[in-house]
Design a protein around this motif. Structure first.
Motif, short mmCIF file in Angstrom:
data_model
loop_
_atom_site.label_atom_id
_atom_site.label_comp_id
_atom_site.label_asym_id
_atom_site.label_seq_id
_atom_site.Cartn_x
_atom_site.Cartn_y
_atom_site.Cartn_z
N SER A 169 -7.05 34.87 -59.83
CA SER A 169 -8.22 35.52 -59.23
C SER A 169 -8.11 35.44 -57.70
N LYS A 170 -7.05 34.84 -57.24
CA LYS A 170 -6.80 34.64 -55.81
C LYS A 170 -6.58 35.97 -55.11
N GLU A 171 -6.98 36.04 -53.83
CA GLU A 171 -6.70 37.23 -53.02
C GLU A 171 -5.19 37.34 -52.82
N ILE A 172 -4.63 38.49 -53.16
CA ILE A 172 -3.18 38.68 -53.10
C ILE A 172 -2.85 39.94 -52.31
N ASN A 173 -1.91 39.80 -51.38
CA ASN A 173 -1.31 40.94 -50.70
C ASN A 173 0.05 41.11 -51.39
N LEU A 174 0.14 42.09 -52.28
CA LEU A 174 1.31 42.21 -53.15
C LEU A 174 2.61 42.42 -52.36
N ALA A 175 2.57 43.26 -51.35
CA ALA A 175 3.78 43.50 -50.55
C ALA A 175 4.23 42.22 -49.86
N LEU A 209 3.51 39.09 -50.83
CA LEU A 209 3.99 38.16 -51.86
C LEU A 209 5.42 38.51 -52.30
N ASP A 210 5.68 39.80 -52.44
CA ASP A 210 7.03 40.24 -52.82
C ASP A 210 8.04 39.81 -51.76
N LYS A 211 7.70 39.99 -50.48
CA LYS A 211 8.60 39.56 -49.41
C LYS A 211 8.83 38.06 -49.45
N GLU A 212 7.75 37.31 -49.73
CA GLU A 212 7.87 35.85 -49.81
C GLU A 212 8.81 35.43 -50.93
N LEU A 213 8.95 36.26 -51.94
CA LEU A 213 9.84 35.97 -53.07
C LEU A 213 11.20 36.65 -52.94
N GLY A 214 11.50 37.20 -51.79
CA GLY A 214 12.82 37.79 -51.56
C GLY A 214 12.90 39.29 -51.72
N GLY A 215 11.77 39.96 -51.94
CA GLY A 215 11.74 41.41 -51.99
C GLY A 215 12.43 42.04 -53.19
N GLN A 216 12.41 41.36 -54.32
CA GLN A 216 13.08 41.89 -55.52
C GLN A 216 12.18 42.77 -56.37
N GLY A 217 10.91 42.83 -56.02
CA GLY A 217 9.99 43.68 -56.74
C GLY A 217 9.05 42.92 -57.65
N LEU A 218 7.79 43.31 -57.59
CA LEU A 218 6.76 42.75 -58.46
C LEU A 218 5.99 43.89 -59.10
N VAL A 219 5.45 43.64 -60.27
CA VAL A 219 4.61 44.59 -60.96
C VAL A 219 3.25 43.92 -61.11
N HIS A 224 0.53 31.22 -51.60
CA HIS A 224 0.28 32.49 -50.92
C HIS A 224 -1.07 32.51 -50.19
N VAL A 225 -1.05 32.93 -48.95
CA VAL A 225 -2.26 33.18 -48.18
C VAL A 225 -2.19 34.64 -47.76
N ALA A 226 -2.98 35.48 -48.41
CA ALA A 226 -2.92 36.92 -48.17
C ALA A 226 -3.36 37.27 -46.76
N ILE A 227 -2.59 38.12 -46.14
CA ILE A 227 -2.93 38.63 -44.82
C ILE A 227 -3.56 40.00 -45.01
N ASP A 228 -4.77 40.15 -44.49
CA ASP A 228 -5.47 41.43 -44.54
C ASP A 228 -4.96 42.26 -43.37
N GLU A 229 -3.97 43.12 -43.64
CA GLU A 229 -3.31 43.87 -42.58
C GLU A 229 -4.27 44.79 -41.82
N VAL A 230 -5.25 45.34 -42.51
CA VAL A 230 -6.22 46.21 -41.87
C VAL A 230 -7.07 45.41 -40.88
N ALA A 231 -7.50 44.23 -41.28
CA ALA A 231 -8.31 43.39 -40.40
C ALA A 231 -7.50 42.92 -39.19
#
Length: 89
Positions: free
Chosen positions: A5-11, A13-23, A54-61
Motif C-alpha cells: 500500500s506504500k507510495e511507489i514511483n514505478l520508474a 523503483l525499476d531503476k533502483e533494481l537495475g532497470g530490468q523492467g517491472l509489471v 523505496h522512498v517515492a519521489i513525486d517528480e511533479v512536486a
C-alpha cells in the motif's frame, strides 16, 4: 509478486533494481501488485527489499518546487520567466 500500500514511483523503483523492467497493477491503492517483468533476473526477495527501502519521489512536486525557487530568484532580480522568453532564453 509483491503487494504493498506504500507510495511507489514505478520508474524510480525499476531503476533502483537495475532497470530490468517491472509489471504493476495500481488499481487498488491499498493493494498495489508489483512483479518483475518476464525477462528480468530480479528475484521476489530483491523486489521485497527494494520496496521496503523505496522512498517515492513525486517528480511533479519536485519540478514545481524547482520552478517556484527559480521564479523567486528571478523576482529578486526584477525579472519574470516572460522576460527570459523575450530574450530567447
Amino acid at each position: 509478486m509483491a503487494i504493498t500500500s506504500k507510495e511507489i514511483n514505478l520508474a524510480q523503483l525499476d531503476k533502483e533494481l537495475g532497470g530490468q523492467g517491472l509489471v504493476a497493477n495500481f488499481n487498488n491503492p491499498q493493494e498495489k501488485l508489483i512483479k518483475p517483468a518476464d525477462n528480468s533476473t530480479v528475484t521476489e526477495a530483491q523486489l521485497e527489499v527494494a520496496i521496503a527501502a523505496h522512498v517515492a519521489i513525486d517528480e511533479v512536486a519536485v519540478k514545481a518546487q524547482v520552478k517556484a525557487a527559480a521564479e523567486s530568484k528571478l523576482a529578486a532580480l526584477g525579472l519574470t520567466t516572460n522576460d527570459l522568453r523575450a530574450l530567447g532564453l
